[in-house]
Design a protein around this motif. Structure first.
Motif: not given
Lengths: 262, 262
Positions: A138-144, A165-169, B134-141
């Motif tokens: 997840x990016x914490x940037x709220x520019x866009x 995982x937080x990007x651009x915190x 923003x995205x998630x990664x999920x294993x279906x196993x």
């Protein structure tokens, strides 16, 4: 409108910094480019070459940068848009394709994206195996995007018990966002949840702070920091005098089997 | 118990396959190892070297493999545990640290993880910029976690409007899991949501299928397939005769500004 033949626009992931994490594909693309386009610190990472033009720009002008690169490629240049980490993850690939979606692709120009090691992967490798199971970035940037969408995603990530995982915190303009994110997560996750602030991993100014959600000072995060927040399964243990952060492949119910098998 | 001095265990990410995506760090670790340990297809990717022992094993024996590698390192060997993609993402780093957590780290052994390009990054680079937000990664196993947890996470990912990358979408033992996942997501997301099945990206048998959540045949996914499912912002557009999959950095509210600026 038809551009000069043979122009290329290659969006290149330089990885987190050190050459040992730069893929041969990315190194070759940087070496072959007639023009380098990018945020100044990323252009500065590339060795200078006679005859190669360097177009370094400020941060937060991604769309202008993408359009500039497209104009150069339309004129027949071999353009490398250089990006830290993976250009596909919160970086220049999206900006380039946004520009192409709006403006169209100049005739004859080929576009490629070359993946790179992203900050969360470098941080994970240093820390142990915190991304060993399902996770969100997840990016914490709220520019866009509206901050409400960030809150919705942080809440969903907690409800799904993902590692986050937080990007651009943090940024100078919005230093409070990381504090707001931690306040929200503290209401949804255990205070003992492991947290790591991994700054500039692989670079000379690398600094890693390991703590818990309850104890963390979010103020240690800057824009070069990747923040990892564990799932309910993530834990620290000590091995060889070093703290290891692990999100196991199995959930609690399966751990009895693991111990039994040993 | 004290091991022989100087043993190393390095968990190496080989990336998706082609040498152009293998980091110099990973290539050097493979070249320097006295012993290669890994799932057979990954060991087979590494060039044979005189005097280097190769310990190839079957799939689904990750913990045995990790323990074997630790025993070799404890005996003073330089061991590379080779893993496809990034070893930190649904791969061998977690298995190695799980073994160390249970058994302890043999004295004198150093452990390192070397990141690699993961399948979702290779797929994203080929497709355009689907992971641009923003995205998630999920294993279906569900070998090591209950299916109910997978359902909980798929639901959270839909509620958060994340792009979703599905790893391990199908196996011979559980071919129905990807069908169940799609059935769940179809109840939560629009049928027009873009979907891509990206198989073996970068390898000779690469095959990419682009479709929508409503039209998708989940049966095309095998264990070499990375499945990408868009957010509500993800869309296809055509550029230079090629379909591009884009998740823009901005959400709908911001797109007016983007068009205006052009």
């Amino acid at each position: 409108m038809s551009g000069a033949a043979g122009g290329h626009l290659t969006v290149v992931g330089l990885g987190p910094g050190p050459d040992c994490w730069l893929t041969p594909e990315a190194a070759d693309a940087v070496a072959a480019a007639t023009d380098l386009v990018g945020y100044q610190p990323y252009v500065a990472r590339c060795p200078e070459r006679p005859g190669q033009a360097r177009h370094a720009s400020d941060n937060r002008v991604e769309l202008d940068r993408a359009r500039h690169a497209l104009r150069l490629a339309a004129a027949g240049r071999q353009v490398a848009v250089v990006s830290g980490g993976d250009p596909g993850i919160f970086a220049m690939a999206a900006a380039v394709y946004e520009a192409i979606e709006v403006d169209g692709l100049p005739a004859g120009v080929e576009v490629r994206v070359l993946p790179g090691i992203s900050a969360m992967q470098a941080a994970a490798a240093r820390l142990g195996a915190p991304l060993g199971h399902d996770f969100c970035a997840i990016s914490l940037s709220d520019n866009l995007k509206p901050w409400a969408l960030v809150e919705r995603r942080l809440t969903a990530a907690a409800n799904g018990d993902f590692v986050v995982a937080l990007y651009n915190p943090a940024s100078k303009a919005r230093p409070d966002r990381i504090h707001q994110a931690f306040a929200l997560l503290r209401g949804l996750k255990a205070g003992t949840t492991p947290v790591a602030f991994a700054r500039a991993v692989g670079r000379p100014d690398e600094r890693i702070v390991v703590t818990t959600l309850g104890d963390a000072d979010p103020g240690v995060a800057d824009m070069a920091t990747l923040v990892l927040i564990g799932s309910s399964e993530t834990r620290w243990f000590s091995a060889g005098g070093r703290d290891v952060l692990l999100t196991p492949r199995s959930v609690a119910a399966a751990r009895g089997d693991l111990a039994e098998a040993s």
